[in-house]
Design a protein around this motif. Structure first.
Motif, PDB file in Angstrom:
ATOM      1  N   LEU A 308      53.652  35.669  34.711  1.00  3.72           N
ATOM      2  CA  LEU A 308      53.384  34.508  35.275  1.00  3.72           C
ATOM      3  C   LEU A 308      53.086  35.557  36.816  1.00  3.72           C
ATOM      4  O   LEU A 308      53.032  36.741  37.763  1.00  3.72           O
ATOM      5  N   SER A 309      51.912  34.509  36.815  1.00  2.09           N
ATOM      6  CA  SER A 309      50.769  35.008  38.793  1.00  2.09           C
ATOM      7  C   SER A 309      51.885  34.176  39.319  1.00  2.09           C
ATOM      8  O   SER A 309      51.572  34.479  40.156  1.00  2.09           O
ATOM      9  N   LYS A 310      52.416  32.898  38.553  1.00  2.00           N
ATOM     10  CA  LYS A 310      53.009  32.541  39.955  1.00  2.00           C
ATOM     11  C   LYS A 310      54.522  31.867  39.799  1.00  2.00           C
ATOM     12  O   LYS A 310      54.735  31.948  37.884  1.00  2.00           O
ATOM     13  N   LYS A 311      55.488  31.834  40.270  1.00  2.00           N
ATOM     14  CA  LYS A 311      56.336  30.550  39.468  1.00  2.00           C
ATOM     15  C   LYS A 311      57.363  29.943  41.311  1.00  2.00           C
ATOM     16  O   LYS A 311      56.549  29.599  42.005  1.00  2.00           O
ATOM     17  N   TRP A 312      58.325  28.576  40.561  1.00  2.00           N
ATOM     18  CA  TRP A 312      58.611  28.119  41.810  1.00  2.00           C
ATOM     19  C   TRP A 312      60.185  27.587  41.331  1.00  2.00           C
ATOM     20  O   TRP A 312      60.445  27.444  39.914  1.00  2.00           O
ATOM     21  N   VAL A 313      60.986  27.452  42.064  1.00  2.00           N
ATOM     22  CA  VAL A 313      61.859  26.811  41.534  1.00  2.00           C
ATOM     23  C   VAL A 313      62.237  25.535  42.193  1.00  2.00           C
ATOM     24  O   VAL A 313      62.439  25.526  43.297  1.00  2.00           O
ATOM     25  N   SER A 314      62.960  24.668  41.787  1.00  2.00           N
ATOM     26  CA  SER A 314      63.377  23.478  41.877  1.00  2.00           C
ATOM     27  C   SER A 314      64.947  23.142  41.779  1.00  2.00           C
ATOM     28  O   SER A 314      65.021  23.820  41.146  1.00  2.00           O
ATOM     29  N   LEU A 315      65.300  22.926  42.861  1.00  2.00           N
ATOM     30  CA  LEU A 315      67.192  22.497  43.138  1.00  2.00           C
ATOM     31  C   LEU A 315      66.776  20.807  42.579  1.00  2.00           C
ATOM     32  O   LEU A 315      66.194  20.720  42.804  1.00  2.00           O
ATOM     33  N   TYR A 316      67.769  20.829  41.511  1.00  2.00           N
ATOM     34  CA  TYR A 316      68.149  19.530  40.985  1.00  2.00           C
ATOM     35  C   TYR A 316      68.028  18.086  41.062  1.00  2.00           C
ATOM     36  O   TYR A 316      68.884  18.948  42.497  1.00  2.00           O
ATOM     37  N   GLN A 317      67.503  17.341  41.082  1.00  2.00           N
ATOM     38  CA  GLN A 317      67.469  16.116  41.734  1.00  2.00           C
ATOM     39  C   GLN A 317      67.673  15.037  40.550  1.00  2.00           C
ATOM     40  O   GLN A 317      67.642  14.696  39.538  1.00  2.00           O
ATOM     41  N   PRO A 318      69.122  14.307  40.868  1.00  3.27           N
ATOM     42  CA  PRO A 318      70.112  13.509  40.132  1.00  3.27           C
ATOM     43  C   PRO A 318      69.178  12.235  40.362  1.00  3.27           C
ATOM     44  O   PRO A 318      69.240  11.711  41.168  1.00  3.27           O
ATOM     45  N   ILE A 319      67.908  12.108  39.089  1.00  3.51           N
ATOM     46  CA  ILE A 319      67.313  10.963  39.501  1.00  3.51           C
ATOM     47  C   ILE A 319      68.503   9.239  38.507  1.00  3.51           C
ATOM     48  O   ILE A 319      69.130   9.759  37.114  1.00  3.51           O
ATOM     49  N   LYS A 320      68.209   8.144  39.251  1.00  2.00           N
ATOM     50  CA  LYS A 320      69.130   7.607  38.524  1.00  2.00           C
ATOM     51  C   LYS A 320      68.903   7.281  37.205  1.00  2.00           C
ATOM     52  O   LYS A 320      67.634   6.551  37.001  1.00  2.00           O
ATOM     53  N   ASN A 321      69.517   6.567  36.688  1.00  2.00           N
ATOM     54  CA  ASN A 321      69.709   6.230  34.774  1.00  2.00           C
ATOM     55  C   ASN A 321      69.346   6.937  33.735  1.00  2.00           C
ATOM     56  O   ASN A 321      68.592   6.545  33.291  1.00  2.00           O
ATOM     57  N   THR A 322      68.974   8.212  34.381  1.00  2.00           N
ATOM     58  CA  THR A 322      68.568   9.722  33.417  1.00  2.00           C
ATOM     59  C   THR A 322      70.410  10.443  32.467  1.00  2.00           C
ATOM     60  O   THR A 322      70.961  10.083  33.754  1.00  2.00           O
ATOM     61  N   THR A 323      69.831  11.227  32.023  1.00  2.00           N
ATOM     62  CA  THR A 323      71.477  11.513  31.779  1.00  2.00           C
ATOM     63  C   THR A 323      71.920  12.888  31.824  1.00  2.00           C
ATOM     64  O   THR A 323      73.271  12.144  32.369  1.00  2.00           O
ATOM     65  N   GLY A 324      70.954  13.131  32.978  1.00  2.00           N
ATOM     66  CA  GLY A 324      71.117  14.364  33.707  1.00  2.00           C
ATOM     67  C   GLY A 324      72.324  13.085  34.862  1.00  2.00           C
ATOM     68  O   GLY A 324      72.986  13.919  35.851  1.00  2.00           O
TER      69      GLY A 324
END
Length: 366
Positions: A308-324
């Motif tokens: 990997l030359s780079k990496k990024w870590v996102s914190l989960y965002q609960p978007i309405k009307n998605t399974t998550g």
């Protein structure tokens, strides 16, 4: 007139792509169109129609914008469109109806072409005047629409893939380069879906003596990485290729709807890294996340480090009307309005906020 809210798209590298597209398309049908961010509207102009594009409507801003527009342009028809309208809830629909605002959930182009199919083979490129009225100097373009992968955290409502013609794509690249943009980001959900599409764009740039080598980037998917596809990626000489790895835990990958394993991901990233620089994208804090799965992701990142030359870590965002999102309502706790993917908006049942912040830092640092 078409408008957008700068807050939704405002970064040094963003363009209101959908609005630029729709403005050019409407003009090809004979409409006179202006494009502005809502924050920079000219109140003296008169319009028959104002279209407000909404990418994400997880807060009250959109409703405040409509109230503002109706006050400033009381006799103008207002239509709300954009990606958000495809997942809009009944409460929002009722609010718009009560305020005499039309919601257009179909493709924006079909509002202007009498609901006919869109011919992407002749789709027109952007207009310089729209870049000027929005002060756009961003790097983002799209050469296709839609995504065949249906991840449970994603709110992309376009399931069918449409490919813009190579002339449209290269026209837009050329326009951005003429505005002294020094980097091109293909923000297609997956740029590498179709090898011929990538080659057509490359050949059209070559025909015009346009070289974006060393100043472009795009997304690919683990399941698309092979030697043939990687060879074409290498031809673009990208700054990086971004790959959604999300987790180093197979259970979490399954919960997210990712149709690969960490073993497969490791081998494909190892292969791709021989051709192009790879930026690994991770997502933590999805429903079902535990300390064990976070630690598995940390260990996986350590294994991947040479590739990997780079990496990024996102914190989960609960978007309405998605399974998550629906899963997040069943377990864990929601935390305020969505702001960005570096801010906690949801905490899984088995974790604390400090756990998420701690592991985000550890993964980013390793």
């Amino acid at each position: 007139m078409l408008t957008d809210r700068k807050w939704y798209t405002d970064s040094a590298n963003s363009n209101p792509i959908g609005v630029f597209d729709l403005a050019s398309y409407a003009r090809s049908y004979g409409y006179l169109v202006d494009v502005y961010y809502i924050d920079e509207l000219s109140f003296t102009n008169k319009y028959d129609l104002i279209g407000l594009s909404v990418f994400q409507g997880e807060n009250r801003t959109i409703f405040n914008d409509v109230v503002f527009l109706k006050q400033v342009f009381p006799y103008t028809k207002i239509i709300v469109g954009g990606r958000w309208t495809k997942i809009i809830d009944n409460e929002a629909k009722d609010w718009f109806e009560n305020n005499n605002v039309e919601v257009w959930a179909n493709e924006g182009e079909k509002f202007f072409n009498n609901n006919e199919e869109i011919d992407f083979d002749i789709y027109p490129g952007w207009y310089k005047k729209d870049l000027l009225t929005t002060h756009a100097n961003g790097r983002n373009i799209m050469s296709s629409r839609g995504c065949p992968f249906h991840f449970y955290f994603c709110h992309n409502p376009e399931k069918k893939i449409f490919y813009f013609n190579s002339r449209y794509t290269v026209d837009n690249i050329q326009l951005l380069l003429e505005q002294n943009v020094n980097e091109i980001f293909f923000v297609d959900d997956i740029f590498t879906l179709k090898e011929k599409h990538m080659l057509d764009i490359y050949e059209e740039m070559k025909r015009r003596y346009i070289n974006i080598g060393g100043k472009n980037l795009f997304f690919t998917h683990i399941n698309l990485i092979n030697e043939s596809n990687s060879e074409i990626m290498k031809m673009y000489n990208p700054i990086e290729v971004q790959v959604g790895l999300e987790s180093g835990d197979n259970k979490m990958l399954n919960l997210m709807g990712k149709n690969f394993t960490i073993e497969k991901a490791f081998e494909r990233i190892k292969l791709l890294s021989k051709y192009v620089p790879v930026n690994g994208l991770f997502l933590i804090g999805y429903p079902g996340e535990t300390l064990e799965s976070l630690n598995n992701t940390l260990e996986f990142v350590k294994r991947l480090k040479p590739f990997l030359s780079k990496k990024w870590v996102s914190l989960y965002q609960p978007i309405k009307n998605t399974t998550g999102y629906f899963q997040s309502l069943k377990e864990g706790s929601l935390c305020g309005e969505l702001i960005n993917n570096s801010t906690i908006h949801y905490i899984p049942e088995a974790l604390k906020a400090d756990d998420l912040l701690k592991y985000r830092d550890l993964i980013m640092q390793n």
